[in-house]
Design an enzyme around this catalytic site. Structure first.
Site, PDB file in Angstrom:
ATOM      1  N   THR A   1      40.239  50.365  19.391  1.00 22.91           N
ATOM      2  CA  THR A   1      39.470  49.962  18.417  1.00 22.91           C
ATOM      3  C   THR A   1      39.281  50.026  16.860  1.00 22.91           C
ATOM      4  OG1 THR A   1      38.181  51.510  19.282  1.00 22.91           O
ATOM      5  CG2 THR A   1      37.948  49.284  19.719  1.00 22.91           C
TER       6      THR A   1
ATOM      7  N   TYR B   1      44.393  70.129  21.688  1.00 20.43           N
ATOM      8  CA  TYR B   1      45.674  69.261  21.560  1.00 20.43           C
ATOM      9  C   TYR B   1      47.258  69.220  21.151  1.00 20.43           C
ATOM     10  CZ  TYR B   1      46.461  65.097  18.005  1.00 20.43           C
ATOM     11  OH  TYR B   1      46.960  64.041  17.577  1.00 20.43           O
TER      12      TYR B   1
HETATM   13  N1  LIG Z   1      45.256  60.218  12.957  1.00 23.92           N
HETATM   14  C1  LIG Z   1      46.644  61.450  12.467  1.00 23.92           C
HETATM   15  O1  LIG Z   1      46.314  61.621  11.765  1.00 23.92           O
HETATM   16  C2  LIG Z   1      47.086  61.469  13.325  1.00 23.92           C
HETATM   17  C3  LIG Z   1      48.767  62.584  13.688  1.00 23.92           C
HETATM   18  C4  LIG Z   1      49.166  62.359  14.520  1.00 23.92           C
HETATM   19  C5  LIG Z   1      49.066  61.816  16.641  1.00 23.92           C
HETATM   20  N2  LIG Z   1      48.256  60.684  15.872  1.00 23.92           N
HETATM   21  C6  LIG Z   1      47.934  60.237  17.764  1.00 23.92           C
HETATM   22  O2  LIG Z   1      47.703  58.378  17.403  1.00 23.92           O
HETATM   23  C7  LIG Z   1      46.860  58.325  18.336  1.00 23.92           C
HETATM   24  C8  LIG Z   1      45.712  57.227  17.913  1.00 23.92           C
HETATM   25  O3  LIG Z   1      45.045  58.144  16.778  1.00 23.92           O
HETATM   26  P1  LIG Z   1      44.226  57.086  15.718  1.00 23.92           P
HETATM   27  O4  LIG Z   1      44.051  58.705  14.281  1.00 23.92           O
HETATM   28  O5  LIG Z   1      44.322  56.539  14.965  1.00 23.92           O
HETATM   29  O6  LIG Z   1      42.568  57.716  16.220  1.00 23.92           O
HETATM   30  P2  LIG Z   1      41.199  57.172  15.428  1.00 23.92           P
HETATM   31  O7  LIG Z   1      41.209  56.749  14.561  1.00 23.92           O
HETATM   32  O8  LIG Z   1      40.450  58.601  16.305  1.00 23.92           O
HETATM   33  O9  LIG Z   1      41.192  56.327  17.308  1.00 23.92           O
HETATM   34  C9  LIG Z   1      40.473  56.324  18.054  1.00 23.92           C
HETATM   35  C10 LIG Z   1      40.841  55.243  19.461  1.00 23.92           C
HETATM   36  O10 LIG Z   1      40.399  55.802  20.710  1.00 23.92           O
HETATM   37  C11 LIG Z   1      39.273  55.435  21.197  1.00 23.92           C
HETATM   38  N3  LIG Z   1      38.929  56.475  22.362  1.00 23.92           N
HETATM   39  C12 LIG Z   1      38.484  57.360  21.650  1.00 23.92           C
HETATM   40  N4  LIG Z   1      38.396  58.399  22.965  1.00 23.92           N
HETATM   41  C13 LIG Z   1      38.283  57.127  24.153  1.00 23.92           C
HETATM   42  C14 LIG Z   1      38.241  57.763  25.616  1.00 23.92           C
HETATM   43  N5  LIG Z   1      37.398  58.200  25.437  1.00 23.92           N
HETATM   44  N6  LIG Z   1      38.245  56.450  25.847  1.00 23.92           N
HETATM   45  C15 LIG Z   1      38.843  55.232  25.641  1.00 23.92           C
HETATM   46  N7  LIG Z   1      39.683  55.035  24.269  1.00 23.92           N
HETATM   47  C16 LIG Z   1      38.855  56.629  23.169  1.00 23.92           C
HETATM   48  C17 LIG Z   1      38.904  55.115  19.761  1.00 23.92           C
HETATM   49  O11 LIG Z   1      37.487  54.055  20.423  1.00 23.92           O
HETATM   50  P3  LIG Z   1      35.780  53.749  20.780  1.00 23.92           P
HETATM   51  O12 LIG Z   1      35.476  54.984  19.442  1.00 23.92           O
HETATM   52  O13 LIG Z   1      35.975  52.225  20.402  1.00 23.92           O
HETATM   53  O14 LIG Z   1      35.514  54.444  22.047  1.00 23.92           O
HETATM   54  C18 LIG Z   1      39.028  54.567  18.833  1.00 23.92           C
HETATM   55  O15 LIG Z   1      39.786  52.915  18.813  1.00 23.92           O
HETATM   56  C19 LIG Z   1      46.612  59.293  18.879  1.00 23.92           C
HETATM   57  O16 LIG Z   1      46.290  59.387  19.921  1.00 23.92           O
HETATM   58  C20 LIG Z   1      45.985  60.691  18.218  1.00 23.92           C
HETATM   59  O17 LIG Z   1      46.699  61.719  18.529  1.00 23.92           O
HETATM   60  C21 LIG Z   1      47.107  60.629  15.426  1.00 23.92           C
END
Ligand SMILES: NC(=O)c1ccc[n+]([C@@H]2O[C@H](COP(=O)([O-])OP(=O)(O)OC[C@H]3O[C@@H](n4cnc5c(N)ncnc54)[C@H](OP(=O)(O)O)[C@@H]3O)[C@@H](O)[C@H]2O)c1
Length: 261
Positions: free
Chosen positions: A16, A151
């Protein structure tokens, strides 16, 4: 470049917002049929409104809750072509303050979500002799910041699991790969920049610069990646064009991990 993704059926966990949402948006641009996921009806409906496309639908499920995960898996059509295991949580905490529950939550959401979905969908992909499973890890899997231990360990376990899972695809047209993003400007990082800027009476640019000087000094691009830069990579490795890559960890880290492969 035509990625040949038209009419491919895609499920993206945790989509989302952030990288998952952008990945959904790009798949839709390519003519794929996408199912997004989030924890609440409101967040899923809001995302569907923003995507505004007849080819997208949404499923509400929280990966912390086994019952909801079972219902989710039962609701996803069995003929999914592309599974993107994107959902991930993180929490900056000193090891001494991290509870056993924190560790369990990280493993449940970050690793077990992909284990359960793959267990269900991989045999079906192998039977149809085509499919893509993509995992989203993190640079933290090898950088291992000391305030992100649960993490980082959960993310490293994704690389290990994905590599082993790929071996089950031997001789088929199914691939399993892991994308490894660096620090990315998703909603969480934007909030971090805004709050720090406010607290320290600095601009967001100054806070970003300080982060890449002091904390992520190994980054070669010395800025946050955009969600589009990460999602572009996810799309390519989900596509039929990436048929020669299997069992790989692919870095989109702006050079922060520094390894030669
Ligand atoms: N951002 C970074 O710097 C970064 C760097 C390296 C890797 N990553 C990885 O990339 C992926 C995406 O990260 P992001 O930063 O784009 O995430 P984000 O912006 O925090 O978004 C998280 C998404 O996951 C959903 N979510 C969270 N907990 C959940 C749960 N328990 N069950 C179902 N849905 C859940 C949230 O939906 P709702 O709020 O609608 O529930 C939201 O759509 C993750 O695996 C993260 O570890 C991110």
């Amino acid at each position: 470049m035509n990625l040949n993704l038209k009419d491919k059926k895609v499920f993206i966990s945790g989509s989302t917002k952030g990288i998952g949402f952008e990945t959904a948006r790009l798949f839709l641009e390519e003519g794929a049929k996408v199912i997004i996921n989030g924890r609440t009806n409101k967040s899923v409906q809001d995302a569907l409104s923003l995507l505004n496309n007849d080819n997208v639908s949404g499923l509400v499920a929280d990966f912390i809750d086994d019952h909801q995960v079972k219902n989710l898996i039962d609701s996803i059509p069995n003929d999914i072509d592309i599974l993107v295991n994107n959902v991930g949580i993180f929490q900056g905490k000193d090891f001494n303050d991290e509870t056993v529950e924190d560790w369990n939550d990280h493993f449940k959401v970050n690793l077990m979500s992909g284990v359960q979905l793959s267990k269900h969908f991989l045999p079906k992909m192998i039977k149809r002799d085509w499919g893509r499973i993509i995992f989203i890890s993190s640079e933290c899997a090898t950088l291992v910041p000391s305030d992100l231990l649960s993490y980082s360990v959960s993310k490293a376990s994704i690389n290990v699991f994905s590599s082993g899972l790929a071996k089950l695809t031997k001789g088929t047209n199914v691939t399993v790969n892991t994308i490894v993003p660096g620090s990315t400007l998703s909603e969480g990082s934007k909030k971090f920049l805004e709050e720090t800027a406010l607290r320290e009476n600095k601009t967001k640019d100054q806070v970003e610069k300080k982060f890449f000087n002091d904390v992520r000094d190994s980054s070669l691009i010395s800025r946050f990646l955009t969600v589009t830069e990460v999602a572009n990579t996810i799309l390519y490795f989900s596509s039929p064009l990436a048929s020669g890559t299997n069992g790989a960890s692919v870095r989109v880290d702006g050079g922060s991990m520094g390894s030669i492969i």
